[in-house]
Design an enzyme around this catalytic site. Structure first.
Site, PDB file in Angstrom:
ATOM      1  N   LYS A 100      10.572  -9.470  -6.592  1.00  0.00           N
ATOM      2  CA  LYS A 100      11.680  -8.582  -6.205  1.00  0.00           C
ATOM      3  C   LYS A 100      11.291  -7.754  -4.979  1.00  0.00           C
ATOM      4  O   LYS A 100      10.115  -7.696  -4.613  1.00  0.00           O
ATOM      5  CB  LYS A 100      12.092  -7.697  -7.381  1.00  0.00           C
ATOM      6  CG  LYS A 100      11.036  -6.748  -7.864  1.00  0.00           C
ATOM      7  CD  LYS A 100      11.474  -6.086  -9.160  1.00  0.00           C
ATOM      8  CE  LYS A 100      10.402  -5.147  -9.631  1.00  0.00           C
ATOM      9  NZ  LYS A 100      10.910  -3.876 -10.073  1.00  0.00           N
ATOM     10  N   TYR A 153       3.258  16.316  17.512  1.00  0.00           N
ATOM     11  CA  TYR A 153       4.181  17.393  17.133  1.00  0.00           C
ATOM     12  C   TYR A 153       3.476  18.500  16.352  1.00  0.00           C
ATOM     13  O   TYR A 153       2.671  18.220  15.455  1.00  0.00           O
ATOM     14  CB  TYR A 153       5.296  16.855  16.233  1.00  0.00           C
ATOM     15  CG  TYR A 153       6.268  15.941  16.932  1.00  0.00           C
ATOM     16  CD1 TYR A 153       6.999  16.365  18.025  1.00  0.00           C
ATOM     17  CD2 TYR A 153       6.464  14.646  16.456  1.00  0.00           C
ATOM     18  CE1 TYR A 153       7.905  15.514  18.652  1.00  0.00           C
ATOM     19  CE2 TYR A 153       7.371  13.794  17.073  1.00  0.00           C
ATOM     20  CZ  TYR A 153       8.084  14.237  18.171  1.00  0.00           C
ATOM     21  OH  TYR A 153       8.973  13.390  18.781  1.00  0.00           O
ATOM     22  N   MET A 194       7.588   8.946  14.642  1.00  0.00           N
ATOM     23  CA  MET A 194       8.447   7.840  14.210  1.00  0.00           C
ATOM     24  C   MET A 194       7.895   6.478  14.629  1.00  0.00           C
ATOM     25  O   MET A 194       7.902   5.524  13.857  1.00  0.00           O
ATOM     26  CB  MET A 194       9.858   8.022  14.793  1.00  0.00           C
ATOM     27  CG  MET A 194      10.869   7.061  14.217  1.00  0.00           C
ATOM     28  SD  MET A 194      12.487   7.215  14.993  1.00  0.00           S
ATOM     29  CE  MET A 194      13.045   8.789  14.387  1.00  0.00           C
TER      30      MET A 194
HETATM   31  C1  LIG Z   1      11.172  -5.628 -15.230  1.00  0.00           C
HETATM   32  C2  LIG Z   1       9.893  -5.783 -14.492  1.00  0.00           C
HETATM   33  N1  LIG Z   1       9.015  -6.710 -14.878  1.00  0.00           N
HETATM   34  C3  LIG Z   1       7.834  -6.889 -14.253  1.00  0.00           C
HETATM   35  C4  LIG Z   1       7.478  -6.097 -13.180  1.00  0.00           C
HETATM   36  C5  LIG Z   1       6.136  -6.318 -12.528  1.00  0.00           C
HETATM   37  O1  LIG Z   1       5.303  -5.206 -12.698  1.00  0.00           O
HETATM   38  P1  LIG Z   1       3.855  -5.131 -11.996  1.00  0.00           P
HETATM   39  O2  LIG Z   1       4.112  -5.153 -10.538  1.00  0.00           O
HETATM   40  O3  LIG Z   1       3.300  -3.842 -12.462  1.00  0.00           O
HETATM   41  O4  LIG Z   1       3.108  -6.309 -12.455  1.00  0.00           O
HETATM   42  C6  LIG Z   1       8.352  -5.106 -12.749  1.00  0.00           C
HETATM   43  C7  LIG Z   1       7.977  -4.242 -11.630  1.00  0.00           C
HETATM   44  O5  LIG Z   1       8.321  -3.130 -11.469  1.00  0.00           O
HETATM   45  C8  LIG Z   1       9.600  -4.943 -13.414  1.00  0.00           C
HETATM   46  O6  LIG Z   1      10.472  -4.004 -13.047  1.00  0.00           O
END
Ligand SMILES: Cc1ncc(COP(=O)(O)O)c(C=O)c1O
Length: 394
Positions: free
Chosen positions: A60, A287, A335
């Protein structure tokens, strides 16, 4: 020249006709993604799994900022790792991988609402998460309208307190899933404190209750709960599948001792010195003039800043690697530019390669180091490297 340098050379030289398929950029700030390191981490993670445990590779947030597609392909190509599929956060992320030709199951861990997003998910054969009875009913209606046999995973909240049905609501939700003609392929939960065995045990007891209920209904879905930390800490809670993310990117999960696992960072974030000056004592930098030279100094300007995810909180705190030596960030990160003190490194010139994150000549800056400087977690550092930084896969 390293392999990466050779690939980057045309862009760095400012040649707009850099060969097709390679990242085309002029500003010398980029992230190298080592697919070899990623595959090594997949093998290292698979090593601790029992023979029937599958792996849901969590890609993800664009593979925690690394680029999900290249990683998905390299995981799919790898033999000897019991890949089930990939975990993504949204329908959009799933569609992007499908459209790019990824065929493995794609479990959408989020995207619970609006319910009509389920239609797009089903049409591209994404596997939705059901986290409420209402969602199960809505999904059943959409599946019937599309005349599709739909596999779902049920999310149970056993103590994370974020999304998921409570174990008490499992019965009625399972009923809605069955009545809607949906196929219960998986049941899962997420751990809130995987570094605590006691807290995890409490969650797993709740999960077991749901598992028993599911079995009583004659169902045998794939149960899964373990994130990276739990993969290495709790073999007894691997169930039928695990969902590692962080470890695959080469970051050792909290609570796991270094001796238990050998992971390699997948991402190396690099830049080059674009401006170098000799400064006499007392010169203010950036800055707010929060830093003043105390000695005659060589100050190098790097073309990276907080718009790239190089956090402002690294100001006067962070370090970069130049010729393998740690050099401090001086003054405020801005930035687009950051100044580092290279006085102690001999023979530095404009164009010198600088490692912001990763390894150089035997020295390392880890995502964990950056997280400490910014008072955050490595996840946020990796996901926070912005889209402005080209990813170059090696
Ligand atoms: C539902 C879910 N499963 C698995 C994971 C994987 O977790 P990790 O990166 O700690 O292995 C995540 C990550 O946030 C998650 O949200």
């Amino acid at each position: 020249m390293t392999k990466a340098d050779a690939r980057l050379a045309p862009a760095i030289a400012g040649n707009p006709a850099s060969p097709a398929g390679r990242a085309r950029f002029f500003r010398p700030t980029w992230a190298e993604i080592s697919l070899t390191a990623f595959q090594d981490n997949l093998r290292e993670t698979a090593r601790v799994l029992g023979p029937s445990v599958r792996m849901i590779v969590v890609l993800k947030a664009n593979g925690y900022g690394h680029g999900a597609l290249a990683l998905a392909k390299s995981a799919a190509d790898l033999r000897g790792v019991p890949l089930w599929g990939f975990g993504l956060s949204s329908v959009e992320e799933g569609l992007a991988l499908r459209e790019a030709g990824i065929r493995q199951p794609l479990l959408i861990l989020g995207s619970l609402y609006p319910f009509d997003s389920f239609e797009a998910a089903l049409q591209s054969d994404l596997t939705p998460t059901v986290a409420s009875r209402r969602a199960a009913l809505a999904l059943g209606r959409i599946a019937a309208a599309l005349k599709r046999r739909v596999r779902v995973h049920l999310k149970v909240d056993t103590g994370m307190g974020r999304i998921g049905i409570s174990p008490e609501a499992a019965g009625e939700t399972l009923q809605a899933i069955e009545e809607g003609g949906l196929q219960l392929e998986g049941v899962y939960t997420h751990l809130a404190r995987a570094d605590s065995r006691a807290k995890t045990r409490t969650q797993m007891k709740e999960f077991d209750r749901v598992a028993a209920l599911v079995r009583r209904r004659g169902l045998s879905p794939m149960m899964h709960a373990a994130n990276s930390a739990a993969v290495f800490l709790y073999p007894e809670w691997h169930h039928q599948a695990v969902r590692p993310g962080l470890a695959l990117y080469g970051v050792r999960p909290a609570g796991v001792r270094p001796s238990r696992v050998a992971l390699r960072p997948v991402l190396t974030w690099k830049t080059r010195i674009v401006f170098l000056k000799k400064a006499r004592p007392g010169i203010a930098v950036s800055y707010g003039s929060t830093f003043r030279t105390k000695r005659t100094s060589w100050l190098a300007t790097l073309p990276v800043g907080y718009a790239d995810g190089y956090r402002r909180s690294f100001s006067n705190r962070g370090q970069v690697l130049v010729k393998g030596r740690r050099c401090p960030v001086v003054g405020r990160v801005t930035m687009d530019q950051t100044v580092v003190d290279v006085t102690d490194v001999p023979h530095v010139e404009v164009g010198e390669e600088v490692v912001l994150l990763g390894e150089q000549a035997g020295n390392r800056v880890l995502a964990e180091d950056m997280a400490r400087w910014a008072d955050t977690i490595p996840y946020e550092i990796l996901c926070g490297i912005s889209g402005r930084v080209p990813r170059v896969t090696l």
